[in-house]
Design a protein around this motif. Sequence first.
Motif, mmCIF file in Angstrom:
data_model
loop_
_atom_site.group_PDB
_atom_site.id
_atom_site.type_symbol
_atom_site.label_atom_id
_atom_site.label_comp_id
_atom_site.label_asym_id
_atom_site.label_seq_id
_atom_site.Cartn_x
_atom_site.Cartn_y
_atom_site.Cartn_z
ATOM 1 N N VAL A 48 0.832 -1.203 0.000
ATOM 2 C CA VAL A 48 0.000 0.000 0.000
ATOM 3 C C VAL A 48 0.872 1.260 0.000
ATOM 4 O O VAL A 48 0.628 2.207 -0.762
ATOM 5 N N LEU A 49 1.900 1.280 0.848
ATOM 6 C CA LEU A 49 2.769 2.458 0.924
ATOM 7 C C LEU A 49 3.567 2.646 -0.361
ATOM 8 O O LEU A 49 3.765 3.787 -0.814
ATOM 9 N N LEU A 50 4.023 1.556 -0.968
ATOM 10 C CA LEU A 50 4.735 1.662 -2.244
ATOM 11 C C LEU A 50 3.813 2.205 -3.329
ATOM 12 O O LEU A 50 4.237 3.008 -4.179
ATOM 13 N N LEU A 51 2.552 1.797 -3.305
ATOM 14 C CA LEU A 51 1.579 2.291 -4.277
ATOM 15 C C LEU A 51 1.354 3.785 -4.102
ATOM 16 O O LEU A 51 1.308 4.550 -5.080
ATOM 17 N N ILE A 52 1.230 4.224 -2.848
ATOM 18 C CA ILE A 52 1.050 5.652 -2.564
ATOM 19 C C ILE A 52 2.258 6.442 -3.042
ATOM 20 O O ILE A 52 2.123 7.512 -3.669
ATOM 21 N N MET A 53 3.460 5.931 -2.780
ATOM 22 C CA MET A 53 4.673 6.616 -3.209
ATOM 23 C C MET A 53 4.728 6.725 -4.733
ATOM 24 O O MET A 53 5.142 7.753 -5.285
ATOM 25 N N THR A 54 4.299 5.683 -5.431
ATOM 26 C CA THR A 54 4.295 5.703 -6.897
ATOM 27 C C THR A 54 3.364 6.777 -7.430
ATOM 28 O O THR A 54 3.713 7.544 -8.335
ATOM 29 N N PHE A 55 2.150 6.868 -6.846
ATOM 30 C CA PHE A 55 1.195 7.879 -7.279
ATOM 31 C C PHE A 55 1.703 9.288 -6.990
ATOM 32 O O PHE A 55 1.371 10.234 -7.713
ATOM 33 N N GLN A 56 2.502 9.435 -5.924
ATOM 34 C CA GLN A 56 3.042 10.743 -5.568
ATOM 35 C C GLN A 56 4.331 11.066 -6.313
ATOM 36 O O GLN A 56 4.922 12.131 -6.116
ATOM 37 N N GLY A 178 13.749 14.763 8.625
ATOM 38 C CA GLY A 178 13.978 15.499 7.388
ATOM 39 C C GLY A 178 13.441 14.784 6.173
ATOM 40 O O GLY A 178 13.196 15.403 5.134
ATOM 41 N N LEU A 179 13.251 13.454 6.285
ATOM 42 C CA LEU A 179 12.655 12.685 5.204
ATOM 43 C C LEU A 179 11.136 12.681 5.353
ATOM 44 O O LEU A 179 10.613 12.725 6.470
ATOM 45 N N PRO A 180 10.392 12.612 4.260
ATOM 46 C CA PRO A 180 8.940 12.417 4.381
ATOM 47 C C PRO A 180 8.678 11.126 5.147
ATOM 48 O O PRO A 180 9.344 10.112 4.901
ATOM 49 N N PRO A 181 7.734 11.111 6.103
ATOM 50 C CA PRO A 181 7.507 9.913 6.926
ATOM 51 C C PRO A 181 7.264 8.645 6.118
ATOM 52 O O PRO A 181 7.614 7.549 6.564
ATOM 53 N N ILE A 182 6.705 8.780 4.919
ATOM 54 C CA ILE A 182 6.392 7.591 4.123
ATOM 55 C C ILE A 182 7.654 6.862 3.667
ATOM 56 O O ILE A 182 7.622 5.653 3.436
ATOM 57 N N VAL A 183 8.778 7.570 3.572
ATOM 58 C CA VAL A 183 10.010 6.933 3.090
ATOM 59 C C VAL A 183 10.562 5.942 4.116
ATOM 60 O O VAL A 183 10.742 4.757 3.797
ATOM 61 N N PRO A 184 10.850 6.353 5.366
ATOM 62 C CA PRO A 184 11.321 5.352 6.334
ATOM 63 C C PRO A 184 10.258 4.319 6.686
ATOM 64 O O PRO A 184 10.589 3.164 6.961
ATOM 65 N N ALA A 185 8.979 4.715 6.675
ATOM 66 C CA ALA A 185 7.909 3.747 6.963
ATOM 67 C C ALA A 185 7.911 2.634 5.927
ATOM 68 O O ALA A 185 7.863 1.441 6.268
ATOM 69 N N THR A 186 8.003 2.995 4.649
ATOM 70 C CA THR A 186 7.996 1.998 3.583
ATOM 71 C C THR A 186 9.269 1.168 3.587
ATOM 72 O O THR A 186 9.218 -0.068 3.496
ATOM 73 N N GLY A 187 10.406 1.828 3.687
ATOM 74 C CA GLY A 187 11.673 1.097 3.685
ATOM 75 C C GLY A 187 11.782 0.106 4.826
ATOM 76 O O GLY A 187 12.244 -1.029 4.652
ATOM 77 N N THR A 188 11.319 0.512 6.014
ATOM 78 C CA THR A 188 11.363 -0.371 7.181
ATOM 79 C C THR A 188 10.472 -1.592 6.982
ATOM 80 O O THR A 188 10.871 -2.728 7.282
ATOM 81 N N LEU A 189 9.267 -1.382 6.458
ATOM 82 C CA LEU A 189 8.335 -2.490 6.285
ATOM 83 C C LEU A 189 8.764 -3.423 5.150
ATOM 84 O O LEU A 189 8.531 -4.634 5.227
ATOM 85 N N VAL A 190 9.382 -2.885 4.114
ATOM 86 C CA VAL A 190 9.912 -3.744 3.056
ATOM 87 C C VAL A 190 10.988 -4.669 3.627
ATOM 88 O O VAL A 190 11.023 -5.875 3.328
ATOM 89 N N CYS A 191 11.862 -4.124 4.464
ATOM 90 C CA CYS A 191 12.912 -4.947 5.083
ATOM 91 C C CYS A 191 12.313 -6.003 6.013
ATOM 92 O O CYS A 191 12.802 -7.134 6.060
ATOM 93 N N SER A 192 11.269 -5.641 6.743
ATOM 94 C CA SER A 192 10.598 -6.631 7.586
ATOM 95 C C SER A 192 10.009 -7.756 6.744
ATOM 96 O O SER A 192 10.059 -8.930 7.121
ATOM 97 N N SER A 193 9.462 -7.398 5.591
ATOM 98 C CA SER A 193 8.895 -8.411 4.684
ATOM 99 C C SER A 193 9.958 -9.393 4.227
ATOM 100 O O SER A 193 9.705 -10.600 4.114
#
Length: 303
Positions: A48-56, A178-193
């Motif tokens: 979901v977060l990757l999809l949001i990032m793509t649209f943005q 300094g980063l948009p919150p969606i960047v570390p949120a997505t990166g962290t969850l991808v690594c958890s996956s």
Amino acid sequence: MQNRSFEYALLGCLALLWGSSYMWIGLALETFPPATLMAIRVVLASAVLLLIMTFQGMGLPMDRRSWWLFFTQSLLNSTGPWLLLAWGQQYAGTAVSSVLNSTSPLWVFALSYLVLRRGQFPGGRQLTGALLGFTGVVLIIGVGALDSLGQNLVPQLAVFFSAALYGMAALRGQLFKGLPPIVPATGTLVCSSLVLVPLSLLTEEPWTLSPNAVGWTSTIVLGLACTALAFLIYFRLLSTLGAMGTASQAYLRAGVGVFLGVMFLSERLDMETFAGICLAILGVILINWPKSSSAVKSTTAVK
């Protein structure tokens, strides 16, 4: 002075999301084993977060250092504590586990003196708030929960250490400021996956499962609301309220559980629990009370 009322509302929302996650996990575990449930949770949230990032029109950084930071954060903030909790709570008991897992603000306070620079240390007011909040959690859950403290020591230490990991994650998460919150949120969850999906495939054979509608619904809510949305709020609050302020939501989570029980399960609110909720709220207020302008000037002078 910046109006922080919106940030406090987000803090309450984060406590509501993570506080309600125990209910959704309990429902989902009836048809999904733990590792598989966690794997679906993070994969769904990541997608979901990757999809949001793509649209943005945004993308994740591709340098090695950023992904090392994401991976380490995932071990501290999701993969590590979730696995420790999933194992430890089975043997330590739900009540004592809830108390031990609520100690993350105290861990943040203690660890701050190891990792922060002079002038950034939390003060006496925040320590008072952390202690009051913890006392409130004990009252909410019930003082009797401490009777079993020391029994099943290894599982209890596992749960206790999961709170320490949350404390480390809150402090270390400020590296993403300094980063948009969606960047570390997505990166962290991808690594958890990348950790949880292989673990699920190797240990639980998820292709043999036949989950029901309640299991799927609970898992979807867990992934979308309690993970994707919650992680967005979490990384925003680390930048606005800091590590101690963000970790203080641990004290509100216990009150969320009581609120849900009163609202949906017709449970009664006794005086001990009410006093505990008041103490927990007071603790959160003290932790997040803004510094006076004179204190800010003094801190700036020290630097």
